[in-house]
Design an enzyme around this catalytic site. Structure first.
Site, mmCIF file in Angstrom:
data_model
loop_
_atom_site.group_PDB
_atom_site.id
_atom_site.type_symbol
_atom_site.label_atom_id
_atom_site.label_comp_id
_atom_site.label_asym_id
_atom_site.label_seq_id
_atom_site.Cartn_x
_atom_site.Cartn_y
_atom_site.Cartn_z
ATOM 1 N N THR A 38 -3.879 -0.425 -8.138
ATOM 2 C CA THR A 38 -3.672 -0.228 -7.219
ATOM 3 C C THR A 38 -3.800 1.052 -6.894
ATOM 4 O O THR A 38 -2.437 1.482 -7.278
ATOM 5 C CB THR A 38 -3.226 -1.002 -5.616
ATOM 6 O OG1 THR A 38 -3.795 -0.784 -4.642
ATOM 7 C CG2 THR A 38 -1.766 -0.891 -5.668
ATOM 8 N N SER A 70 3.706 -0.103 1.548
ATOM 9 C CA SER A 70 3.458 -2.082 2.317
ATOM 10 C C SER A 70 4.563 -2.658 0.498
ATOM 11 O O SER A 70 4.822 -2.411 -0.639
ATOM 12 C CB SER A 70 3.250 -2.416 1.962
ATOM 13 O OG SER A 70 2.077 -2.964 0.659
ATOM 14 N N TYR A 89 3.880 -5.147 -0.889
ATOM 15 C CA TYR A 89 2.590 -5.704 -1.594
ATOM 16 C C TYR A 89 2.482 -4.363 -2.494
ATOM 17 O O TYR A 89 2.200 -4.578 -3.688
ATOM 18 C CB TYR A 89 1.307 -5.840 -0.976
ATOM 19 C CG TYR A 89 0.171 -5.446 -1.931
ATOM 20 C CD1 TYR A 89 -0.341 -6.830 -3.344
ATOM 21 C CD2 TYR A 89 -0.364 -4.759 -1.158
ATOM 22 C CE1 TYR A 89 -1.185 -6.525 -3.890
ATOM 23 C CE2 TYR A 89 -1.566 -4.242 -1.899
ATOM 24 C CZ TYR A 89 -1.490 -5.119 -3.437
ATOM 25 O OH TYR A 89 -3.225 -4.564 -3.865
ATOM 26 N N HIS A 90 2.228 -3.443 -1.982
ATOM 27 C CA HIS A 90 1.656 -2.747 -3.011
ATOM 28 C C HIS A 90 2.899 -1.963 -3.826
ATOM 29 O O HIS A 90 2.477 -1.855 -5.467
ATOM 30 C CB HIS A 90 1.515 -1.191 -2.349
ATOM 31 C CG HIS A 90 0.324 -1.291 -1.562
ATOM 32 N ND1 HIS A 90 -0.233 -1.212 -0.500
ATOM 33 C CD2 HIS A 90 -1.138 -0.450 -2.073
ATOM 34 C CE1 HIS A 90 -1.127 -1.254 -0.094
ATOM 35 N NE2 HIS A 90 -1.680 -0.937 -0.993
HETATM 36 N N1 USQ Z 1 -7.632 0.813 8.583
HETATM 37 C C1 USQ Z 1 -8.260 0.875 9.996
HETATM 38 N N2 USQ Z 1 -8.596 -0.187 10.257
HETATM 39 C C2 USQ Z 1 -8.644 -0.981 9.446
HETATM 40 C C3 USQ Z 1 -8.478 -1.804 8.626
HETATM 41 C C4 USQ Z 1 -7.887 -0.812 7.486
HETATM 42 O O1 USQ Z 1 -7.990 2.385 9.816
HETATM 43 O O2 USQ Z 1 -9.243 -1.988 10.714
HETATM 44 C C5 USQ Z 1 -7.096 1.347 7.998
HETATM 45 C C6 USQ Z 1 -5.494 1.175 7.201
HETATM 46 O O3 USQ Z 1 -3.988 1.483 8.517
HETATM 47 C C7 USQ Z 1 -5.394 1.855 5.702
HETATM 48 C C8 USQ Z 1 -6.682 1.850 5.584
HETATM 49 O O4 USQ Z 1 -7.652 1.539 6.426
HETATM 50 O O5 USQ Z 1 -4.945 3.524 6.019
HETATM 51 C C9 USQ Z 1 -7.024 0.964 3.964
HETATM 52 O O6 USQ Z 1 -6.624 0.290 4.687
HETATM 53 P P1 USQ Z 1 -7.621 -1.673 3.859
HETATM 54 O O7 USQ Z 1 -6.825 -2.573 4.634
HETATM 55 O O8 USQ Z 1 -8.797 -1.634 3.861
HETATM 56 O O9 USQ Z 1 -6.760 -1.426 3.033
HETATM 57 P P2 USQ Z 1 -5.169 -1.825 2.128
HETATM 58 O O10 USQ Z 1 -3.956 -2.453 2.362
HETATM 59 O O11 USQ Z 1 -4.648 -0.343 1.386
HETATM 60 O O12 USQ Z 1 -4.704 -2.764 0.679
HETATM 61 C C10 USQ Z 1 -6.527 -2.747 0.030
HETATM 62 C C11 USQ Z 1 -6.403 -3.988 -0.605
HETATM 63 C C12 USQ Z 1 -5.867 -4.203 -1.266
HETATM 64 C C13 USQ Z 1 -5.472 -2.529 -2.706
HETATM 65 C C14 USQ Z 1 -5.619 -1.156 -1.973
HETATM 66 C C15 USQ Z 1 -6.559 -0.077 -2.461
HETATM 67 O O13 USQ Z 1 -6.056 -4.627 0.988
HETATM 68 O O14 USQ Z 1 -5.462 -4.699 -2.185
HETATM 69 O O15 USQ Z 1 -4.698 -3.422 -3.408
HETATM 70 O O16 USQ Z 1 -6.887 -1.773 -0.597
HETATM 71 S S1 USQ Z 1 -5.896 1.161 -1.855
HETATM 72 O O17 USQ Z 1 -5.658 1.139 -0.838
HETATM 73 O O18 USQ Z 1 -6.570 2.088 -2.971
HETATM 74 O O19 USQ Z 1 -4.643 1.361 -2.654
#
Ligand code: USQ
Length: 398
Positions: free
Chosen positions: A144, A179, A181-182
């Site tokens: 990721t 996190s 997870y990460h």
């Molecule tokens: N976010 C919002 N509102 C929401 C959902 C999320 O503002 O309703 C924000 C979060 O705070 C975060 C960003 O959007 O800053 C991304 O959140 P996300 O839930 O879309 O993604 P993330 O938790 O980072 O995880 C997802 C996948 C994971 C993958 C990762 C790639 O669930 O499996 O590893 O994206 S990355 O984000 O590049 O690490």
């Protein structure tokens, strides 16, 4: 090519099985249906109905003209895993069989421990099974972009040249995951790199950004072949959540100021990139890293793009700012490279608004399913282990 997919029933796995089969690859895969159980555990459903595995397999055989080689089982069951790989003798293995949610891993001690055990030991088992049964296979490992965190410098693809006290070396770029997870993906990175160096395995570690989208063209209109699409606070990623919120008239839930910047890519581009990695394998003993995303946006910019797509299909969408349940920077520098896949032929789809419009059309017939779960849209899992629903700070209208 014979390709084995770990986690073949999931959001990416079910799509990839079809994308590869449509291109003539021979696909096999395993799944233990954890994703279905986790989404149920957090009180949600997939916005697009997910059919039973038997119905999925029947539809697959009808569409692609041959049955999918599938076995139900877990990477935590080493005998099962090694036995399946020994029988199938894959040339490529795509590892999508992990718990993918940052918030889920932050719920409490049990969820953190489960996540780390399932992901790190499951991946370790896969490395051992490859070493013992199919050492020439190519491991395409889903990492990721979140492994890198948000450093105040550019992010290379895995490695960079360092000069320290007059000496130079080519070293792994620091991982600062945000996190439990990460962090499992960081631990996997170290184990995979070590297995390549020590046993001569070959691997591509995919640092993938946030994926969004309801379909790939190969699925056609058969609902049994359709992807799942989650919208809860754990398994729904930002754009997928925003699209589901739009179709029920719920304001888009931006956390904090919405300045968090990430790399995003549509499901169809994720399939394209994974296939490019599979079809261009590295040398024996080589461990390489691809950063995989289409473009970087702030969360606020994304909400605005979803709002624009909604307006273009005649739906009003408000943007709501909530106090951020996560401990993360919401204003920061972010400039990752993504040249390796481009060099191998990746052509980004490059139009978030067009993709979101397709999503809205796919989701509108299922708005009742989302509406029934509207109470779970505002997040309450906090990074300090407490449960508190985020408060609404402000709303901006169309
Ligand atoms: N976010 C919002 N509102 C929401 C959902 C999320 O503002 O309703 C924000 C979060 O705070 C975060 C960003 O959007 O800053 C991304 O959140 P996300 O839930 O879309 O993604 P993330 O938790 O980072 O995880 C997802 C996948 C994971 C993958 C990762 C790639 O669930 O499996 O590893 O994206 S990355 O984000 O590049 O690490």
């Amino acid at each position: 090519m014979r390709v084995f997919i770990a986690g073949i029933d999931g959001y990416l796995g079910w799509s990839l099985a079809q994308y590869l089969s449509a291109r003539g690859h021979e696909v096999a895969g395993a799944d233990t249906f954890f994703r279905r159980a986790w989404v149920e555990e957090v009180g949600s459903v997939s916005a697009l109905p997910v059919y039973s595995i038997d119905e999925r397999l029947n539809a697959f055989a009808e569409r692609y003209g041959k049955p999918l080689n599938f076995r139900s089982g877990s990477l935590m069951d080493y005998e099962f895993l090694a036995g399946y790989l020994a029988d199938f003798q894959p040339e490529s293995i795509v590892h999508l069989g992990e718990m993918p949610s940052a918030p889920y891993s932050m719920i409490d001690q049990q969820h953190a421990a489960f996540t780390q055990q399932n992901n790190v030991v499951g991946s370790l088992n896969l490395l051992w099974a490859m070493h013992e049964t199919c050492p020439d296979a190519h491991l395409v490992k889903l990492g990721t972009m979140g492994e890198y965190g948000t450093p105040n410098v550019d992010i290379p693809e895995g490695f960079f040249e360092v000069e320290f006290r007059g000496r130079k070396d080519y070293m792994p770029f620091p991982r600062q995951a945000n996190s439990f997870y990460h962090l499992t993906k960081v631990h996997d990175t170290n184990n995979t790199m070590f297995a390549c160096k020590t046993w001569g395995l070959r691997s591509t570690d995919i640092m993938q950004g946030v994926v969004f989208g309801t379909r790939i063209d190969e699925m056609g209109d058969d609902p049994r072949l359709c992807s799942r699409l989650d919208f809860d606070q754990c398994f729904g990623t930002a754009i997928n959540r925003f699209a589901c919120q739009t179709v029920i008239g719920h304001p888009l839930t931006v956390y904090g100021k919405g300045g968090q910047t990430r790399g995003f890519l549509p499901l169809r581009d994720s399939m394209q990139c994974l296939t490019i990695a599979i079809e261009h394998e590295p040398q024996a003993g080589e461990y390489r890293v691809f950063n995989q995303f289409e473009e970087c946006y702030t969360v606020e910019e994304l909400a605005q793009k979803v709002q624009q797509a909604a307006n273009e299909v005649g739906i009003d969408a408000d943007i709501a700012y909530y106090d951020n349940p996560r401990t993360e920077r919401d204003t920061h520098y972010y400039n990752p490279d993504r040249q390796h896949l481009i060099d191998l032929g990746y052509v980004p789809t490059h139009n978030v608004v067009a993709e979101v419009k397709i999503m809205l059309q796919d989701l509108l017939p299922h708005r009742e399913r989302i509406m029934e779960k509207r109470d779970i849209l505002v997040p309450d899992i906090r990074w300090n282990g407490a449960r508190r629903r985020s408060e609404l700070i402000t709303v901006t209208s169309t």
